[in-house]
Design a protein around this motif. Structure first.
Motif, PDB file in Angstrom:
ATOM      1  N   HIS A   7       0.757  -1.183   0.070  1.00 15.33           N
ATOM      2  CA  HIS A   7      -0.019  -0.252   0.018  1.00 15.33           C
ATOM      3  C   HIS A   7       0.885   1.043   0.148  1.00 15.33           C
ATOM      4  O   HIS A   7       0.624   2.297  -0.777  1.00 15.33           O
ATOM      5  CB  HIS A   7      -0.976   0.097   1.214  1.00 15.33           C
ATOM      6  N   PHE A   8       1.847   1.381   0.772  1.00 15.45           N
ATOM      7  CA  PHE A   8       2.842   2.475   0.640  1.00 15.45           C
ATOM      8  C   PHE A   8       3.677   2.713  -0.523  1.00 15.45           C
ATOM      9  O   PHE A   8       3.715   3.739  -1.010  1.00 15.45           O
ATOM     10  CB  PHE A   8       3.596   2.318   1.949  1.00 15.45           C
ATOM     11  N   ALA A   9       4.078   1.577  -1.041  1.00 14.14           N
ATOM     12  CA  ALA A   9       4.785   1.610  -2.382  1.00 14.14           C
ATOM     13  C   ALA A   9       3.673   2.284  -3.412  1.00 14.14           C
ATOM     14  O   ALA A   9       4.237   3.193  -4.038  1.00 14.14           O
ATOM     15  CB  ALA A   9       5.308   0.232  -2.725  1.00 14.14           C
ATOM     16  N   ARG A  10       2.372   1.779  -3.397  1.00 18.16           N
ATOM     17  CA  ARG A  10       1.739   2.383  -4.298  1.00 18.16           C
ATOM     18  C   ARG A  10       1.147   3.795  -4.264  1.00 18.16           C
ATOM     19  O   ARG A  10       1.101   4.659  -5.124  1.00 18.16           O
ATOM     20  CB  ARG A  10       0.074   1.559  -4.001  1.00 18.16           C
ATOM     21  N   MET A  11       1.267   4.262  -2.922  1.00 12.84           N
ATOM     22  CA  MET A  11       1.152   5.666  -2.628  1.00 12.84           C
ATOM     23  C   MET A  11       2.228   6.616  -2.937  1.00 12.84           C
ATOM     24  O   MET A  11       2.277   7.792  -3.503  1.00 12.84           O
ATOM     25  CB  MET A  11       0.894   6.034  -1.085  1.00 12.84           C
ATOM     26  N   LEU A  12       3.606   5.913  -2.868  1.00 10.21           N
ATOM     27  CA  LEU A  12       4.762   6.545  -3.727  1.00 10.21           C
ATOM     28  C   LEU A  12       4.657   6.665  -4.780  1.00 10.21           C
ATOM     29  O   LEU A  12       5.089   7.609  -5.635  1.00 10.21           O
ATOM     30  CB  LEU A  12       6.018   5.907  -3.036  1.00 10.21           C
ATOM     31  N   MET A  13       4.207   5.574  -5.545  1.00 11.67           N
ATOM     32  CA  MET A  13       4.056   5.694  -7.206  1.00 11.67           C
ATOM     33  C   MET A  13       3.234   6.464  -7.380  1.00 11.67           C
ATOM     34  O   MET A  13       3.177   7.243  -8.676  1.00 11.67           O
ATOM     35  CB  MET A  13       3.687   4.222  -7.537  1.00 11.67           C
ATOM     36  N   ASN A  14       1.884   6.759  -6.717  1.00 10.48           N
ATOM     37  CA  ASN A  14       0.944   8.039  -7.053  1.00 10.48           C
ATOM     38  C   ASN A  14       1.641   9.407  -6.995  1.00 10.48           C
ATOM     39  O   ASN A  14       1.480  10.078  -7.795  1.00 10.48           O
ATOM     40  CB  ASN A  14      -0.336   7.943  -6.038  1.00 10.48           C
ATOM     41  N   ALA A  15       2.626   9.406  -5.992  1.00  6.61           N
ATOM     42  CA  ALA A  15       3.211  10.622  -6.137  1.00  6.61           C
ATOM     43  C   ALA A  15       4.024  10.801  -7.325  1.00  6.61           C
ATOM     44  O   ALA A  15       4.234  11.830  -7.642  1.00  6.61           O
ATOM     45  CB  ALA A  15       4.079  10.629  -4.815  1.00  6.61           C
ATOM     46  N   GLY A  16       4.719   9.818  -7.711  1.00  7.19           N
ATOM     47  CA  GLY A  16       5.707   9.827  -8.717  1.00  7.19           C
ATOM     48  C   GLY A  16       4.856  10.180  -9.921  1.00  7.19           C
ATOM     49  O   GLY A  16       5.282  11.012 -10.937  1.00  7.19           O
ATOM     50  N   HIS A  17       3.775   9.746 -10.089  1.00  7.28           N
ATOM     51  CA  HIS A  17       2.894  10.029 -11.260  1.00  7.28           C
ATOM     52  C   HIS A  17       2.428  11.374 -11.139  1.00  7.28           C
ATOM     53  O   HIS A  17       2.330  12.221 -12.268  1.00  7.28           O
ATOM     54  CB  HIS A  17       1.627   9.090 -11.200  1.00  7.28           C
ATOM     55  N   ARG A  18       1.896  12.110  -9.915  1.00  8.35           N
ATOM     56  CA  ARG A  18       1.732  13.511 -10.083  1.00  8.35           C
ATOM     57  C   ARG A  18       2.903  14.339 -10.377  1.00  8.35           C
ATOM     58  O   ARG A  18       2.740  15.401 -10.900  1.00  8.35           O
ATOM     59  CB  ARG A  18       1.162  13.758  -8.541  1.00  8.35           C
ATOM     60  N   LEU A  19       4.102  13.614  -9.989  1.00  7.31           N
ATOM     61  CA  LEU A  19       5.201  14.717 -10.252  1.00  7.31           C
ATOM     62  C   LEU A  19       5.849  14.299 -11.550  1.00  7.31           C
ATOM     63  O   LEU A  19       6.568  15.062 -12.222  1.00  7.31           O
ATOM     64  CB  LEU A  19       6.583  14.174  -9.266  1.00  7.31           C
ATOM     65  N   GLN A  20       4.984  13.331 -12.319  1.00  4.17           N
ATOM     66  CA  GLN A  20       5.630  13.111 -13.819  1.00  4.17           C
ATOM     67  C   GLN A  20       6.841  12.594 -13.746  1.00  4.17           C
ATOM     68  O   GLN A  20       7.421  12.540 -14.687  1.00  4.17           O
ATOM     69  CB  GLN A  20       5.145  14.382 -14.827  1.00  4.17           C
TER      70      GLN A  20
END
Length: 339
Positions: free
Chosen positions: A11-24
């Motif tokens: 779950h925490f890795a997915r949240m980090l990946m979401n952050a990466g997506h928002r940061l492009q």
């Protein structure tokens, strides 16, 4: 067994990946550096190693050049934490650490405001985000509050006993993970995000040095995610018994009860009162050990199966797939891609 057994929810890795997506950011690079893949992210039951999660966070830090992961109102360039740490390492005691830490971030970044308040015999270390809506998954608040507890604890060479942690957001879906993060009750929908502890420990002197800090910073954030999980007393004692065992196949609730000088019935009752069960604890230890051995060693799956107390490799394969949704071989193949 002498190795770190703690694993981290995907779950925490997915949240980090979401952050990466928002940061492009380049998501393929992030996954490769962490030894993960998209199929693993989609498995809600998967757990990963602290090393994998640390690599992922380090990659987001580097590619975004932002230690606040794009979740602050202002970017916090990579290296800011290290500058702060090199200042507070010269503090006389814990009180000075929290004062200097707060002053540093309050001056250099408008994203948050930190404060230490003493009320009676209790200390409140509080954090308020200027724009909490940017921390939409609550990841930044959870990570920073964890950091404000574990880094000062490392500086004084002992865990700061927490009475409570409070968050100014609703309880997250991954609520059960908070028992692994904080050794105390966690309250949500509170007026302020803060750590609460006995003010007496603020006089504790620092035991770390600039030399040990250098090593600590090179490993960051790995050490912040590999502290032992905190459990109630009998759950912790049973876990200690399981982790010390050289033969998990022969480790039973009877052997645990004997070591703790209790009857089996009494131990079952005490575990139940803490919301635990012996077999669930044993499976958790085996799961975390399996994740460690598959991702961090070259031991054969057959040997890992034997070490973890399975009668045959096929039984281990079935159990590992039930725990993580992955076959042991597939899990190892992905982990090896990062090396």
């Amino acid at each position: 067994m002498g190795i770190e057994r703690y694993s981290i929810s995907i779950h925490f890795a997915r949240m980090l990946m979401n952050a990466g997506h928002r940061l492009q950011l380049d998501e393929a690079v992030l996954l490769k550096e962490a030894g993960l893949n998209q199929r693993m992210l989609e498995n809600a039951h998967l757990r990963i190693t602290p090393d994998q999660f640390s690599r992922l966070m380090r990659a987001v830090w580097r590619l975004a050049d932002d230690e606040f992961l794009g979740m602050g109102s202002q970017r916090c360039p990579q290296g800011v934490f290290a500058i702060m740490a090199k200042q507070v390492i010269h503090s006389h005691n814990l009180h000075s650490v929290y004062y200097k830490l707060s002053h540093f971030y309050n001056v250099i970044n408008d994203s948050l405001h930190l404060s230490l308040d003493i009320v009676g015999d209790e200390a409140f270390f509080s954090m308020a985000l200027k724009d909490p809506a940017k921390d939409q998954d609550y990841l930044l608040r959870g990570f920073l509050l964890l950091l404000w507890h574990r880094f000062p604890s490392w500086l004084i060479g002992q865990r700061i006993p927490l009475k409570q942690v409070a968050f100014d957001h609703p309880a997250p879906k991954h609520l059960t993970e908070y028992r692994l993060m904080f050794p105390c009750p966690a309250k949500f929908d509170q007026a302020v995000t803060c750590l609460v502890f006995d003010a007496a420990i603020l006089t504790a002197p620092l035991v770390q040095t600039p030399e040990t800090l250098g090593h600590h910073l090179k490993r960051a954030p790995f050490d912040w995610f590999t502290r032992p999980a905190y459990y109630p007393v009998y759950t912790r004692r049973v876990l200690d018994h399981l982790e010390r065992s050289e033969d998990l196949a022969e480790t039973t609730i009877q052997s645990a009860a004997l070591e703790l000088h209790l009857t089996e019935r009494t131990l079952r009752r005490k575990l139940a009162a803490e919301g635990s069960q012996f077999q669930r604890l044993k499976d958790g230890v085996r799961r975390d050990m399996a994740i460690h051995y598959l991702s961090q060693t070259s031991m054969s799956i057959s040997l890992i199966s034997q070490m973890l107390g399975f009668s045959e490799p096929s039984a281990f394969t079935r159990a590992f797939r039930q725990w993580t949704g992955e076959l042991p071989k597939n899990y190892r193949d992905v982990a090896r891609q990062k090396k």
